[in-house]
Design an enzyme around this catalytic site. Structure first.
Site, PDB file in Angstrom:
ATOM      1  N   ASP A 105       5.809  26.045 -31.739  1.00 30.73           N
ATOM      2  CA  ASP A 105       7.711  25.417 -31.103  1.00 30.73           C
ATOM      3  C   ASP A 105       7.844  24.373 -32.149  1.00 30.73           C
ATOM      4  O   ASP A 105       6.892  24.100 -33.136  1.00 30.73           O
ATOM      5  CB  ASP A 105       6.856  23.730 -30.557  1.00 30.73           C
ATOM      6  N   ASP A 152      10.661  17.527 -24.536  1.00 26.53           N
ATOM      7  CA  ASP A 152       9.877  16.816 -25.649  1.00 26.53           C
ATOM      8  C   ASP A 152      10.007  15.108 -25.502  1.00 26.53           C
ATOM      9  O   ASP A 152      11.254  14.411 -25.589  1.00 26.53           O
ATOM     10  CB  ASP A 152      11.013  16.931 -26.994  1.00 26.53           C
TER      11      ASP A 152
HETATM   12  C1  DX5 Z   1      10.379  19.536 -32.333  1.00 25.87           C
HETATM   13  C2  DX5 Z   1      10.288  19.979 -30.591  1.00 25.87           C
HETATM   14  C3  DX5 Z   1      10.308  21.140 -30.259  1.00 25.87           C
HETATM   15  C4  DX5 Z   1      12.202  21.321 -30.579  1.00 25.87           C
HETATM   16  C5  DX5 Z   1      12.034  22.761 -31.141  1.00 25.87           C
HETATM   17  O1  DX5 Z   1      10.000  18.467 -32.603  1.00 25.87           O
HETATM   18  O2  DX5 Z   1       8.669  19.770 -30.732  1.00 25.87           O
HETATM   19  O3  DX5 Z   1      10.400  21.645 -28.749  1.00 25.87           O
HETATM   20  O4  DX5 Z   1      13.404  20.205 -30.016  1.00 25.87           O
HETATM   21  O5  DX5 Z   1      13.599  22.906 -31.782  1.00 25.87           O
HETATM   22  P1  DX5 Z   1      13.945  24.316 -32.167  1.00 25.87           P
HETATM   23  O6  DX5 Z   1      13.323  25.552 -31.642  1.00 25.87           O
HETATM   24  O7  DX5 Z   1      15.353  24.369 -32.768  1.00 25.87           O
HETATM   25  O8  DX5 Z   1      13.328  23.911 -33.554  1.00 25.87           O
HETATM   26 ZN    ZN Z   2       8.320  20.065 -28.669  1.00 27.13          ZN
END
Ligand code: DX5
Ligand code: ZN
Length: 220
Positions: free
Chosen positions: A176, A35
């Site tokens: 996601d 990310d």
């Molecule tokens: C949030 C990111 C995700 C996040 C997922 O903007 O794009 O990839 O890190 O984390 P969880 O699974 O905890 O929602």
């Molecule tokens: Zn992400």
């Protein structure tokens, strides 16, 4: 297409990142979800390009770079991505998304287009010739540990329906945000094929990553 697990590296042990990546390799993870946030498009800042290039150097797991930045075209050349990697931009972040996606493709990198929860599915419609993956955000981007939004399942169903109507059965849907095993099972039935695993399923204190990955796969 085989259902793929994409580990969200921002949720890993950032003080021991190489160790986490070795555990992810051992867990049989298919992609590393990286990310990138600029503090403007989303109110957070995470992994930078030097970190991404350093990760690229030490593992063979393909990268799944998620650009939560304004004007993503400015940054494409700062990453050493290859034909096995995905580079995904947000529709809302780029008034010339088609040109940016074409530029990523010209570099031989696979493309992805992400939509925030409120952005309608029809925004994929004119760009299916330029994308290798449709990223349906199941939370508002910017932070780990959030709760899935209420319309997530319906949105995945509608995205699959649209892509199939356009004859693009080959474009997988990635989901996601709060992808727990239960949410993963629900979204898999709705048509999702790539699952970003973060704090809801993979990076859980005192739980073995390999076991968590295997039990996630078992519910798909
Ligand atoms: C949030 C990111 C995700 C996040 C997922 O903007 O794009 O990839 O890190 O984390 P969880 O699974 O905890 O929602
Ligand atoms: Zn992400």
């Amino acid at each position: 297409m085989k259902k793929l697990l994409s580990a969200s590296v921002m949720c890993a042990d950032l003080l021991h990142l190489e160790k986490s990546i070795r555990e992810l390799e051992r867990a049989g993870i298919d992609l590393l979800h990286l990310d990138v946030m600029d503090g403007c498009y989303v109110p957070n800042i995470t992994l930078g390009f030097d970190m991404i290039n350093a990760i690229k150097e030490i593992t063979d797991i393909p990268l799944d770079v998620h650009m939560m930045v304004n004007e993503p075209a400015k940054f494409i050349d700062m990453m050493n991505l290859g034909k096995e990697d995905y580079l995904c931009i947000h529709y809302e972040s780029d008034i010339h998304a088609q040109r940016t996606l074409a530029k990523i493709r010209d570099k031989g990198i696979k493309t992805g287009l992400a939509l925030n929860p409120q952005t309608p599915v029809c925004c994929y419609e004119n760009l299916t010739d330029y994308i290798d993956m449709a990223l349906v955000m199941t939370v508002s981007p910017g932070f780990a540990g959030q709760k899935i939004f209420s319309g997530a399942k319906e949105k995945v169903l509608k995205t699959r329906e649209l892509l199939d109507k356009l004859g693009r059965h080959d474009i997988p849907i990635e989901v996601d945000g709060n992808i727990s095993p239960a949410n993963g099972a629900m979204l898999s039935k709705a048509g999702a094929e790539i699952f970003v695993l973060g704090t809801s399923s993979l990076f859980i204190k005192d739980k073995d990553m390999k076991e968590s990955a295997e039990s996630f796969r078992a519910v798909l």
